[in-house]
Design a protein around this motif. Structure first.
Motif, PDB file in Angstrom:
ATOM      1  N   ARG A   1      -5.935  -1.170  -6.167  1.00 32.25           N
ATOM      2  CA  ARG A   1      -6.066  -1.304  -4.720  1.00 32.25           C
ATOM      3  C   ARG A   1      -6.522  -2.716  -4.366  1.00 32.25           C
ATOM      4  O   ARG A   1      -7.424  -3.263  -5.007  1.00 32.25           O
ATOM      5  CB  ARG A   1      -7.098  -0.306  -4.151  1.00 32.25           C
ATOM      6  CG  ARG A   1      -6.621   1.133  -4.126  1.00 32.25           C
ATOM      7  CD  ARG A   1      -5.517   1.337  -3.089  1.00 32.25           C
ATOM      8  NE  ARG A   1      -5.101   2.722  -3.011  1.00 32.25           N
ATOM      9  CZ  ARG A   1      -4.177   3.284  -3.768  1.00 32.25           C
ATOM     10  NH1 ARG A   1      -3.591   2.570  -4.704  1.00 32.25           N
ATOM     11  NH2 ARG A   1      -3.843   4.547  -3.621  1.00 32.25           N
TER      12      ARG A   1
ATOM     13  N   THR B   1      -8.610  -3.890  -2.302  1.00 33.37           N
ATOM     14  CA  THR B   1      -9.688  -3.552  -1.366  1.00 33.37           C
ATOM     15  C   THR B   1     -10.687  -4.673  -1.164  1.00 33.37           C
ATOM     16  O   THR B   1     -11.499  -4.613  -0.242  1.00 33.37           O
ATOM     17  CB  THR B   1     -10.453  -2.315  -1.869  1.00 33.37           C
ATOM     18  OG1 THR B   1     -10.862  -2.542  -3.224  1.00 33.37           O
ATOM     19  CG2 THR B   1      -9.577  -1.085  -1.820  1.00 33.37           C
TER      20      THR B   1
ATOM     21  N   ILE C   1       0.824  -1.218   0.000  1.00 37.79           N
ATOM     22  CA  ILE C   1       0.000   0.000   0.000  1.00 37.79           C
ATOM     23  C   ILE C   1       0.854   1.263   0.000  1.00 37.79           C
ATOM     24  O   ILE C   1       0.559   2.209  -0.747  1.00 37.79           O
ATOM     25  CB  ILE C   1      -1.009  -0.027   1.159  1.00 37.79           C
ATOM     26  CG1 ILE C   1      -2.099  -1.069   0.869  1.00 37.79           C
ATOM     27  CG2 ILE C   1      -1.640   1.347   1.374  1.00 37.79           C
ATOM     28  CD1 ILE C   1      -3.139  -1.222   1.953  1.00 37.79           C
TER      29      ILE C   1
END
Length: 226
Positions: free
Chosen positions: A213, A215, A202
């Protein structure tokens, strides 16, 4: 094992090309010495990537394996740089600022440069903050939010692949006990993967402004790590 079509005959041809580059680069070094310019010339030798040549079933590059990622980086400047070997996790964006730093031009390094000036490390001087990982990225054409991202630390290689409409897939290698990166240990190490994502990946994504990302990862879910 060699991938079909990338057998030993191609290895010989590759080594022949490497030898050809070595010979021609040697001519440049010899000419600098002949002209007495060696002590006035910073010589930098590197490659943009390596080649798997069938290792791990991969023909060439664009993968997370060491054969493709971990390439030589050589700086030569007689009288200013002493011979040494350093396991610094140096990355391609570091080349430009480090060269300016070695030449005493630190003030000309733009603030927008993503790399780091490691001139002191190359001079054998302490003080540079040592990187804890290198960033790996492979973006499909036109799909910057997809593709593969990962990191290579001194011990681990982590690679995460995002494809459109599919779950994230993970590869994790312990390069200390598995130097040939034969075993994917992602399924049994979800907490280690979370740690590497949080502490290494990150920060790289944020530093480079990468829209990719991780996520959708369920924290500590072994089922997510395929």
């Amino acid at each position: 094992a060699y991938q079909e079509g990338y057998g030993p005959q191609f290895f010989k041809e590759y080594m022949a090309m490497v030898n050809g580059v070595d010979e021609q680069f040697g001519r440049i070094i010899d000419e600098l010495d002949r002209l007495n310019l060696a002590e006035d010339t910073l010589v930098v030798f590197f490659s943009d990537h390596g080649c798997c040549l069938g290792s791990n079933g991969q023909p060439t590059k664009n993968v997370h394996y060491d054969e493709a990622m971990r390439i030589p980086m050589i700086f030569r400047w007689p009288g200013k740089l002493n011979p040494q070997h350093n396991d610094l996790l140096f990355s391609a964006p570091d080349i430009y600022p480090t060269m300016l730093g070695l030449m005493g031009m630190e003030d000309l390094i733009p603030d927008t440069v993503e790399g780091t000036n490691f001139a002191n490390t190359l001079r054998g001087i302490e003080g540079d903050i040592q990187p804890t990982s290198q960033f790996y990225t492979f973006m499909p054409y036109g799909g910057q939010s997809y593709g593969r991202r990962g990191i290579r630390s001194q011990r681990y290689t982590l690679m995460i692949d995002r494809k459109i409409g599919k779950p994230l897939t993970y590869v994790l290698h312990d390069n200390q006990i598995d130097p040939y990166q034969m075993d994917n240990i992602a399924a049994g190490n979800p907490m280690l993967i979370d740690k590497l994502i949080t502490e290494e990946l990150i920060p790289w994504l944020e530093h480079t402004g990468d829209p990719w990302r991780p996520t959708t990862v369920p924290a500590h879910s072994a089922n997510a790590y395929l």
